[in-house]
Each structure stands twice: as structure tokens, then as C-alpha cells.
Design a protein around this motif. Sequence first.
Motif, PDB file in Angstrom:
ATOM      1  N   PHE A 136       0.928  -1.233  -0.013  1.00 29.17           N
ATOM      2  CA  PHE A 136      -0.077   0.041  -0.133  1.00 29.17           C
ATOM      3  C   PHE A 136       0.823   1.251  -0.072  1.00 29.17           C
ATOM      4  N   CYS A 137       1.884   1.280   0.751  1.00 21.94           N
ATOM      5  CA  CYS A 137       2.635   2.593   0.904  1.00 21.94           C
ATOM      6  C   CYS A 137       3.547   2.683  -0.244  1.00 21.94           C
ATOM      7  N   GLN A 177       3.053  -1.921  17.136  1.00 19.49           N
ATOM      8  CA  GLN A 177       3.155  -0.321  16.552  1.00 19.49           C
ATOM      9  C   GLN A 177       4.333   0.200  16.159  1.00 19.49           C
ATOM     10  N   ARG A 178       5.525  -0.326  16.694  1.00 13.58           N
ATOM     11  CA  ARG A 178       6.573   0.035  16.096  1.00 13.58           C
ATOM     12  C   ARG A 178       7.031  -0.478  14.747  1.00 13.58           C
ATOM     13  N   HIS A 179       6.503  -1.566  14.647  1.00 13.64           N
ATOM     14  CA  HIS A 179       6.601  -2.289  13.044  1.00 13.64           C
ATOM     15  C   HIS A 179       5.912  -1.594  12.022  1.00 13.64           C
ATOM     16  N   VAL A 180       4.755  -0.999  12.741  1.00 18.02           N
ATOM     17  CA  VAL A 180       4.029  -0.113  11.637  1.00 18.02           C
ATOM     18  C   VAL A 180       4.596   1.018  11.352  1.00 18.02           C
ATOM     19  N   LYS A 181       5.115   1.604  12.363  1.00 16.70           N
ATOM     20  CA  LYS A 181       5.726   2.893  12.160  1.00 16.70           C
ATOM     21  C   LYS A 181       6.941   2.842  10.987  1.00 16.70           C
ATOM     22  N   LYS A 182       7.716   1.757  11.301  1.00 14.61           N
ATOM     23  CA  LYS A 182       8.794   1.371  10.572  1.00 14.61           C
ATOM     24  C   LYS A 182       8.373   1.262   9.104  1.00 14.61           C
ATOM     25  N   ASN A 186       9.687   3.715   5.866  1.00 13.99           N
ATOM     26  CA  ASN A 186      10.243   2.893   4.903  1.00 13.99           C
ATOM     27  C   ASN A 186       9.615   3.212   3.433  1.00 13.99           C
ATOM     28  N   GLY A 187       8.147   2.970   3.497  1.00 13.72           N
ATOM     29  CA  GLY A 187       7.501   3.308   2.418  1.00 13.72           C
ATOM     30  C   GLY A 187       7.102   4.554   2.013  1.00 13.72           C
ATOM     31  N   LEU A 188       7.051   5.580   2.899  1.00 13.35           N
ATOM     32  CA  LEU A 188       6.445   6.760   2.682  1.00 13.35           C
ATOM     33  C   LEU A 188       7.483   8.016   2.885  1.00 13.35           C
TER      34      LEU A 188
END
Length: 230
Positions: A136-137, A177-182, A186-188
Motif C-alpha cells: 500500500f505504501c 505499533q513500532r513495526h507499523v511505524k517502520k 520505509n514506504g513513505l
Amino acid sequence: MEANAIGVSVGVEVIRRTVPSGLKWLSAYARGVEMLIVGPGDVGKTSISDYLQFGMLETYQQHEKTLEIQNSKTFQISIGRDEALKLRVRRTIDVPGQTGPVEHANLVRERRPHCVLIVLDSSKPIDTVSRWLSPFCERLDHIYREDSRLLKKNRGLFVALNKRDAVRRTTDFDARQRHVKKCLVNGLGDVIGKQSAKAIPVMPTIAVQSRDGSELLDSLIRKVAKQVSR
């Protein structure tokens, strides 16, 4: 005159929803945001969309799948006893989960929303979350590079890590939560800036009737209102 007013007391704070009519509807529509709600299937997108509009949560039960894009009516959320903070919503756009992350990102280009709410299931393994969020990102990065006007129009990206009650250990939720932020950085990070990507709110939510459900969703509403309201 405003119809269907729903007031909810949150401690000393009041959250009041109204469906405006007449000139107030025109004002709410003109100043309101379009919110695109995306995410995998069965993560609670429709429940969160309904809570935004109506302020009500259902008990645990199997929901029918959303099979096509659902647009809400125009509504307004006023926050605080003096109603100084307002979230005017032209419409929420609830997207079927089965269409996939790339198609969801493509809707940013097609629908040109003011803000995007990504709903993810915090009870799923980290790699399952990544398999949806990373493409998605990646696709959204490409879309923003192709059309800088979309990026300028964007008032905010938000992530609801839903089903927080299904994650028993706080450390497990914090890791997700940390993984989503990463993934977001990385993606955006290249297209919107790493600091902006790091600042994307990743908030716990529970979109069913529970002790903390309304409180967590109201926190999300306040965060969105403060960032997107103009």
C-alpha cells in the motif's frame, strides 16, 4: 436547524454529532473533509466509519462483508463543552477489504481524499500486517510522486491499530505499533519526508462495545480533528 444530534459525554468533554441541514449543510459540505478508510478485510473499517458518524458501537458479532464502496452522508462532530473543536466530514469512503492494498492506494488518486485512515488488525502477526501495509505504501509513494497536487491536498494520514483488546500483552502491541511505524517510514519517508512519516499517528482502537472502545475511538477522533480541521 440540525437533525439527528447525538451527544456523548467523555469525562468533562462532550462529543456531539449532528447531521446539518440547509445553509449549515452547505457550509459543512464545503468545509468538510473526505476521509478514505482503507485496510484489509475484517479489520473493523465499517465499524469505525459507523462510530465516526453515529457514535455507537455494536457488540461482538460476525459482520457482513462490505462488498462495494460505501459513502456516508455529510456530518459534523463537535468536541468540548464549548464545541470549539469541530470535525466536518463531507463523507467517509469505506472500502471493501478484499480488493487489496494496491487497489486501495489507487483510490487515493481516484477519489482525491483530504485524509486517509488506514485500519489494521493488531491481533494479526507482524508479517501479515506487513504484507498489506508495505505494498500500500509503495503504491501510494508512486501516486504522490506522479501527482504532487494530491500530496499538497492531503491533510493527514492516520493508522488505527484495531482489535487492541485481542492483544493481551502490552509488549506485543507495542512491537506491532513500532513495526507499523517502520513500514510507514520505509514506504513513505522519501515522498513525504521521514519526519512526517514518523509523525503519522498509529493509535490503538477497539471498534466494538467494551470498557475502552469508545474512549480509544474518541482519542482517534480528537487527533484527526486537530490535524485536519481548517
